[in-house]
Design a protein around this motif. Sequence first.
Motif, PDB file in Angstrom:
ATOM      1  N   LEU A  35      21.891 -36.550 -19.110  1.00 27.66           N
ATOM      2  CA  LEU A  35      20.671 -35.965 -20.081  1.00 27.66           C
ATOM      3  C   LEU A  35      19.338 -36.890 -20.108  1.00 27.66           C
ATOM      4  O   LEU A  35      18.088 -36.278 -19.811  1.00 27.66           O
ATOM      5  N   LYS A  36      19.635 -38.051 -20.216  1.00 27.55           N
ATOM      6  CA  LYS A  36      18.689 -38.913 -20.662  1.00 27.55           C
ATOM      7  C   LYS A  36      17.870 -39.123 -19.188  1.00 27.55           C
ATOM      8  O   LYS A  36      16.594 -38.936 -18.967  1.00 27.55           O
ATOM      9  N   TYR A  37      18.567 -39.364 -17.929  1.00 31.65           N
ATOM     10  CA  TYR A  37      17.989 -39.502 -16.932  1.00 31.65           C
ATOM     11  C   TYR A  37      16.975 -38.225 -16.175  1.00 31.65           C
ATOM     12  O   TYR A  37      15.933 -38.328 -15.770  1.00 31.65           O
ATOM     13  N   ILE A  38      17.428 -37.090 -16.674  1.00 34.80           N
ATOM     14  CA  ILE A  38      16.695 -35.927 -16.083  1.00 34.80           C
ATOM     15  C   ILE A  38      15.537 -35.502 -17.112  1.00 34.80           C
ATOM     16  O   ILE A  38      14.380 -35.025 -16.755  1.00 34.80           O
ATOM     17  N   TYR A  39      15.731 -35.557 -18.559  1.00 39.45           N
ATOM     18  CA  TYR A  39      14.809 -35.475 -19.715  1.00 39.45           C
ATOM     19  C   TYR A  39      13.713 -36.331 -19.454  1.00 39.45           C
ATOM     20  O   TYR A  39      12.589 -36.039 -19.372  1.00 39.45           O
ATOM     21  N   GLU A  40      14.077 -37.594 -19.229  1.00 36.54           N
ATOM     22  CA  GLU A  40      12.901 -38.799 -19.292  1.00 36.54           C
ATOM     23  C   GLU A  40      12.186 -38.954 -18.087  1.00 36.54           C
ATOM     24  O   GLU A  40      11.153 -39.452 -17.870  1.00 36.54           O
ATOM     25  N   GLY A  41      13.150 -38.361 -16.853  1.00 38.20           N
ATOM     26  CA  GLY A  41      12.340 -38.608 -15.467  1.00 38.20           C
ATOM     27  C   GLY A  41      11.949 -37.524 -15.180  1.00 38.20           C
ATOM     28  O   GLY A  41      11.022 -37.568 -13.982  1.00 38.20           O
ATOM     29  N   TYR A  42      11.691 -36.404 -15.870  1.00 39.83           N
ATOM     30  CA  TYR A  42      11.009 -35.034 -15.526  1.00 39.83           C
ATOM     31  C   TYR A  42      10.674 -34.195 -16.484  1.00 39.83           C
ATOM     32  O   TYR A  42       9.315 -33.978 -16.441  1.00 39.83           O
TER      33      TYR A  42
END
Length: 404
Positions: free
Chosen positions: A241-248
Motif C-alpha cells: 500500500l505504501k509503495y503504490i500510494y506514495e509512488g503514484y
Amino acid sequence: MNYKNKPKALLFIYSIVAILMVSALIFFGIAIYDAYYSESAAQPVAPGHEVFPTETPEMTPTPYAFEGQKSIQLAWFSKPPLDTDLRTLIDNYDFLILTQKDEVELGELRAMGYSKMIPQYFRLDAIHDPGSCIDEPPGNQVAYRVGDFCTISQQHPDWFLLDASGKRISESTGYYLMDPGNAEWRQFWLERVEASQTENGWFGVFLDNVDASLGRVQKHNTVPMRYLTDDAYQAAVEGFLKYIYEGYFKPLGRPLYANIVSNRGFDTWNRYLKYLDGAMDEGWAIDWGTDYFSVSAWEDHLTRAEQTQADGRIALLVSPGAQDELQRQQFALGSYLLVNHGRAYFRYSNSTAYRENWLFPNYYYDLGIPVGVRYQDGDFWRRDFTKGSVIVDPIHHSVEFIIP
C-alpha cells in the motif's frame, strides 16, 4: 398634608404593590418550571416518548463535525446494475464504484451529467486464469490483457503466493493469490493501473481484498511459505500500500480506497489507513449470514467508523443481509445514522446481490442533519437530528425512527 392629593398617592402606592406581587409570581413560576423540566431532562427517555433533542449524558470521544448535506448517503459498487438503468444510480446513490472494462457505462454516466469521482475497482491480491492464453480475462484485476496470465505464470513464477509446500494458492473461481511483498509484482501491478487510469479516463482506484490478517489464506488449510504469522503478512501488505500510494496516488492527487478484509482488531486497519483515502468495512454492524454481533463488538464497529471519518477518511459501511430481512436492514441503517459524520456511505446487500438495486423506503426518511454525536440512553443509543431522532437497541436489534 394636602388631602386633595390623597387618592392619587394611595393609587400610586397600590400600583407599586401590585407590580411587585405580579413580578414575584412570575419569578416563582419560572423557577418551578425550570426545576421541573431540568429534573425531567435528566431521566432516561423511553423510545417514542420524546421527539425533541434531549441532554446528551454520554458523548462518544469522536469530535463532532458533520460535513455532508444529508443524513443518509448510499454507496454503489462495483459493476453496473442488472435490474435497473444508470439514471437510477445517479438519482439515488452518492458514491459510485465501477470496474476496469466498464468504460462504456462510465461514458454514459458522464454524458448524463454525473460529475463526481468514480473510483476504478481492482483486486490487490490476485490475478485470474481465464482458461487459455487466448481467452479474454476479466477487468477486475491487473492481468487484464489477453495472454497476461500465461506470461506471468511462465516468466514470473515467483510473483505467486506459495503455500508451505511450495504450491500456488488458488481460489475455486480461477484466481491465484499473489505475493504482496514481491517488488517486481508490485511494480507490474502499479504500471497496469497507471495505464488504465490514463488511457481510459478513470480517476482513483478502489482496492478489493486488502488482507488485514492470514484469515482468508488459512481457509485453504495452509499458510504462505514466506509469511507464517499475521505480523509478517500485514507488513508485506502495508508495504504494498505504501509503495503504490506514495509512488503514484498521493503525488497526483488521485484517491485510493480499499476493502480491508479479515480484520482481527483496530491496529492493522489504522496502519493501512495511512496510505488510503478511505476504507470499506464489509460486514459492518451485523455479521454475515443471519447472525448479529455482541453489543461490545457492535460498538467497536461504530467506533471504527467514527474514527475513520475523524481522521479525514471516507468510511464505506456495508451491512450484509437478505432483501426481505427488514429488521436487519433497519438495524443496520439505524446503526449507520448513529455514526455518519458526512464522510460515511451505506449499503445493505450481500455478495450475491451487489448488482441488484435495493432501495428501501427508509432511505428517504427526512431526518434533516444531525445536531450532535450519538449518546447513550439506558440500554439504547440515540442521535438527534434537525427533524427527528433515531434510537437503536443493540440488545434486541431494533430501531425507532422519530419523525414529527
